[in-house]
Design a protein around this motif. Structure first.
Motif, PDB file in Angstrom:
ATOM      1  N   PHE A 118       4.601 -18.928   3.150  1.00 18.20           N
ATOM      2  CA  PHE A 118       3.847 -18.292   4.237  1.00 18.20           C
ATOM      3  C   PHE A 118       3.360 -16.913   3.821  1.00 18.20           C
ATOM      4  O   PHE A 118       2.212 -16.544   4.068  1.00 18.20           O
ATOM      5  CB  PHE A 118       4.722 -18.195   5.492  1.00 18.20           C
ATOM      6  N   ALA A 119       4.255 -16.148   3.167  1.00 20.62           N
ATOM      7  CA  ALA A 119       3.896 -14.781   2.767  1.00 20.62           C
ATOM      8  C   ALA A 119       2.784 -14.790   1.722  1.00 20.62           C
ATOM      9  O   ALA A 119       1.838 -13.993   1.796  1.00 20.62           O
ATOM     10  CB  ALA A 119       5.124 -14.059   2.236  1.00 20.62           C
ATOM     11  N   ILE A 120       2.875 -15.694   0.754  1.00 18.41           N
ATOM     12  CA  ILE A 120       1.852 -15.750  -0.309  1.00 18.41           C
ATOM     13  C   ILE A 120       0.500 -16.179   0.250  1.00 18.41           C
ATOM     14  O   ILE A 120      -0.540 -15.664  -0.141  1.00 18.41           O
ATOM     15  CB  ILE A 120       2.327 -16.675  -1.447  1.00 18.41           C
ATOM     16  N   GLN A 121       0.504 -17.113   1.206  1.00 19.80           N
ATOM     17  CA  GLN A 121      -0.765 -17.589   1.780  1.00 19.80           C
ATOM     18  C   GLN A 121      -1.406 -16.533   2.690  1.00 19.80           C
ATOM     19  O   GLN A 121      -2.592 -16.602   2.967  1.00 19.80           O
ATOM     20  CB  GLN A 121      -0.535 -18.883   2.575  1.00 19.80           C
TER      21      GLN A 121
ATOM     22  N   ALA B 240      -1.495 -13.100   2.141  1.00 24.13           N
ATOM     23  CA  ALA B 240      -1.390 -11.882   1.332  1.00 24.13           C
ATOM     24  C   ALA B 240      -2.544 -10.931   1.617  1.00 24.13           C
ATOM     25  O   ALA B 240      -3.378 -10.649   0.757  1.00 24.13           O
ATOM     26  CB  ALA B 240      -1.318 -12.242  -0.138  1.00 24.13           C
ATOM     27  N   ILE B 241      -2.605 -10.446   2.822  1.00 28.37           N
ATOM     28  CA  ILE B 241      -3.646  -9.490   3.184  1.00 28.37           C
ATOM     29  C   ILE B 241      -3.004  -8.122   3.397  1.00 28.37           C
ATOM     30  O   ILE B 241      -1.787  -8.003   3.553  1.00 28.37           O
ATOM     31  CB  ILE B 241      -4.397  -9.944   4.446  1.00 28.37           C
ATOM     32  N   THR B 242      -3.804  -7.114   3.445  1.00 28.03           N
ATOM     33  CA  THR B 242      -3.310  -5.765   3.698  1.00 28.03           C
ATOM     34  C   THR B 242      -3.230  -5.546   5.203  1.00 28.03           C
ATOM     35  O   THR B 242      -4.156  -5.876   5.946  1.00 28.03           O
ATOM     36  CB  THR B 242      -4.245  -4.720   3.066  1.00 28.03           C
ATOM     37  N   VAL B 243      -2.093  -5.012   5.649  1.00 32.36           N
ATOM     38  CA  VAL B 243      -1.891  -4.756   7.070  1.00 32.36           C
ATOM     39  C   VAL B 243      -1.439  -3.313   7.254  1.00 32.36           C
ATOM     40  O   VAL B 243      -0.900  -2.680   6.343  1.00 32.36           O
ATOM     41  CB  VAL B 243      -0.840  -5.704   7.688  1.00 32.36           C
ATOM     42  N   GLN B 244      -1.691  -2.810   8.450  1.00 31.22           N
ATOM     43  CA  GLN B 244      -1.253  -1.465   8.782  1.00 31.22           C
ATOM     44  C   GLN B 244       0.061  -1.586   9.556  1.00 31.22           C
ATOM     45  O   GLN B 244       0.137  -2.286  10.573  1.00 31.22           O
ATOM     46  CB  GLN B 244      -2.296  -0.741   9.624  1.00 31.22           C
ATOM     47  N   VAL B 245       1.097  -0.909   9.068  1.00 30.43           N
ATOM     48  CA  VAL B 245       2.424  -0.966   9.690  1.00 30.43           C
ATOM     49  C   VAL B 245       2.685   0.373  10.361  1.00 30.43           C
ATOM     50  O   VAL B 245       2.526   1.433   9.745  1.00 30.43           O
ATOM     51  CB  VAL B 245       3.518  -1.260   8.636  1.00 30.43           C
ATOM     52  N   VAL B 246       3.114   0.327  11.640  1.00 33.77           N
ATOM     53  CA  VAL B 246       3.441   1.539  12.390  1.00 33.77           C
ATOM     54  C   VAL B 246       4.875   1.396  12.882  1.00 33.77           C
ATOM     55  O   VAL B 246       5.230   0.422  13.544  1.00 33.77           O
ATOM     56  CB  VAL B 246       2.484   1.729  13.593  1.00 33.77           C
ATOM     57  N   LEU B 247       5.688   2.387  12.550  1.00 31.05           N
ATOM     58  CA  LEU B 247       7.078   2.407  13.003  1.00 31.05           C
ATOM     59  C   LEU B 247       7.380   3.822  13.468  1.00 31.05           C
ATOM     60  O   LEU B 247       7.439   4.755  12.653  1.00 31.05           O
ATOM     61  CB  LEU B 247       8.026   1.983  11.867  1.00 31.05           C
ATOM     62  N   PHE B 248       7.537   3.989  14.782  1.00 30.82           N
ATOM     63  CA  PHE B 248       7.715   5.286  15.415  1.00 30.82           C
ATOM     64  C   PHE B 248       6.560   6.209  15.010  1.00 30.82           C
ATOM     65  O   PHE B 248       5.433   5.994  15.435  1.00 30.82           O
ATOM     66  CB  PHE B 248       9.084   5.901  15.090  1.00 30.82           C
ATOM     67  N   THR B 249       6.823   7.209  14.195  1.00 30.49           N
ATOM     68  CA  THR B 249       5.737   8.134  13.805  1.00 30.49           C
ATOM     69  C   THR B 249       5.197   7.818  12.421  1.00 30.49           C
ATOM     70  O   THR B 249       4.221   8.425  11.991  1.00 30.49           O
ATOM     71  CB  THR B 249       6.251   9.593  13.817  1.00 30.49           C
ATOM     72  N   TRP B 250       5.796   6.900  11.727  1.00 33.16           N
ATOM     73  CA  TRP B 250       5.331   6.524  10.394  1.00 33.16           C
ATOM     74  C   TRP B 250       4.195   5.504  10.502  1.00 33.16           C
ATOM     75  O   TRP B 250       4.238   4.594  11.326  1.00 33.16           O
ATOM     76  CB  TRP B 250       6.453   5.935   9.542  1.00 33.16           C
TER      77      TRP B 250
ATOM     78  N   THR C 126       0.205  -1.746   3.825  1.00 34.55           N
ATOM     79  CA  THR C 126       0.873  -2.492   2.757  1.00 34.55           C
ATOM     80  C   THR C 126       0.487  -3.957   2.862  1.00 34.55           C
ATOM     81  O   THR C 126      -0.116  -4.394   3.848  1.00 34.55           O
ATOM     82  CB  THR C 126       2.408  -2.315   2.819  1.00 34.55           C
ATOM     83  N   SER C 127       0.881  -4.713   1.895  1.00 33.59           N
ATOM     84  CA  SER C 127       0.596  -6.145   1.892  1.00 33.59           C
ATOM     85  C   SER C 127       1.501  -6.842   2.916  1.00 33.59           C
ATOM     86  O   SER C 127       2.656  -6.454   3.121  1.00 33.59           O
ATOM     87  CB  SER C 127       0.844  -6.705   0.496  1.00 33.59           C
ATOM     88  N   LEU C 128       0.976  -7.876   3.517  1.00 32.95           N
ATOM     89  CA  LEU C 128       1.750  -8.648   4.484  1.00 32.95           C
ATOM     90  C   LEU C 128       2.960  -9.309   3.806  1.00 32.95           C
ATOM     91  O   LEU C 128       3.999  -9.499   4.428  1.00 32.95           O
ATOM     92  CB  LEU C 128       0.864  -9.700   5.155  1.00 32.95           C
ATOM     93  N   VAL C 129       2.829  -9.606   2.527  1.00 34.81           N
ATOM     94  CA  VAL C 129       3.938 -10.194   1.767  1.00 34.81           C
ATOM     95  C   VAL C 129       5.138  -9.255   1.786  1.00 34.81           C
ATOM     96  O   VAL C 129       6.270  -9.676   2.023  1.00 34.81           O
ATOM     97  CB  VAL C 129       3.506 -10.478   0.305  1.00 34.81           C
TER      98      VAL C 129
ATOM     99  N   ILE D  66       6.751  -9.265   5.305  1.00 38.05           N
ATOM    100  CA  ILE D  66       7.496 -10.508   5.574  1.00 38.05           C
ATOM    101  C   ILE D  66       8.790 -10.540   4.773  1.00 38.05           C
ATOM    102  O   ILE D  66       9.862 -10.837   5.317  1.00 38.05           O
ATOM    103  CB  ILE D  66       6.613 -11.741   5.275  1.00 38.05           C
ATOM    104  N   PHE D  67       8.706 -10.241   3.478  1.00 36.97           N
ATOM    105  CA  PHE D  67       9.923 -10.250   2.654  1.00 36.97           C
ATOM    106  C   PHE D  67      10.905  -9.174   3.114  1.00 36.97           C
ATOM    107  O   PHE D  67      12.112  -9.385   3.140  1.00 36.97           O
ATOM    108  CB  PHE D  67       9.592 -10.074   1.173  1.00 36.97           C
TER     109      PHE D  67
END
Length: 126
Positions: free
Chosen positions: A18-21, A23-33, A37-40, A43-44
Motif C-alpha cells: 500500500f505504501a509503495i503504491q 508514494a506521493i508527497t504529503v504535508q504532515v501537521v502535528l501540533f505546531t510542526w 514527506t513521502s506517504l511511504v 505509513i511506515f
C-alpha cells in the motif's frame, strides 16, 4: 504463535505494498510542526509506532505475569517448608499409632492364647 507471526508478516506485506503504491508527497501537521514527506514514510512510521506500542503493552503484561509467578513460587516454597516441618511430626504420630496398634494386637493374641489354653484345660478335665 506461528500463526500470529504469519499474520503479522502478511499484514506488514500489505502495508508495504500500500505504501509503495501511494508514494506521493504529503504535508504532515502535528501540533505546531509542519513538514512535507513521502506517504511511504508516514505509513511506515505509523506502522512502526503501532508495533512498538503493542510490544510495550505485551512487555508490561509479561513483566506483570512474571512478578505474579515469582510471588506464587515464593508462597509454594513457604508452604512446602511448613509441610516439611509438619511431616516429621506426622511420621512420629504414625509410628506411635503403629506401635500402639502392634501392642494392641499382641495383647489380643495373648488373650486368645490364654482362652485357648483355658479351653484345652477344661477339655482335659472332662
Amino acid at each position: 504463535m506461528q500463526l500470529i507471526l504469519v499474520a503479522a508478516f502478511v499484514f506488514a506485506l500489505i502495508v508495504a505494498i500500500f505504501a509503495i503504491q501511494n508514494a506521493i508527497t504529503v504535508q504532515v501537521v502535528l501540533f505546531t510542526w509542519q513538514f512535507e514527506t513521502s506517504l511511504v514514510v508516514v505509513i511506515f512510521g505509523a506502522a512502526i509506532l503501532g508495533a512498538l506500542s503493542v510490544g510495550l503493552f505485551g512487555l508490561m503484561q509479561y513483566i506483570k505475569l512474571k512478578l505474579k509467578l515469582r510471588k506464587k513460587e515464593q508462597k509454594i516454597n513457604k508452604l512446602e517448608g511448613e509441610l516439611a516441618e509438619l511431616s516429621p511430626a506426622e511420621d512420629d504420630n504414625k509410628e506411635r499409632g503403629l506401635i500402639e496398634e502392634e501392642e494392641s494386637v499382641e495383647n489380643k493374641a495373648i488373650e486368645i492364647k490364654s482362652e485357648v489354653r483355658d479351653e484345652k484345660e477344661q477339655e482335659n478335665h472332662y
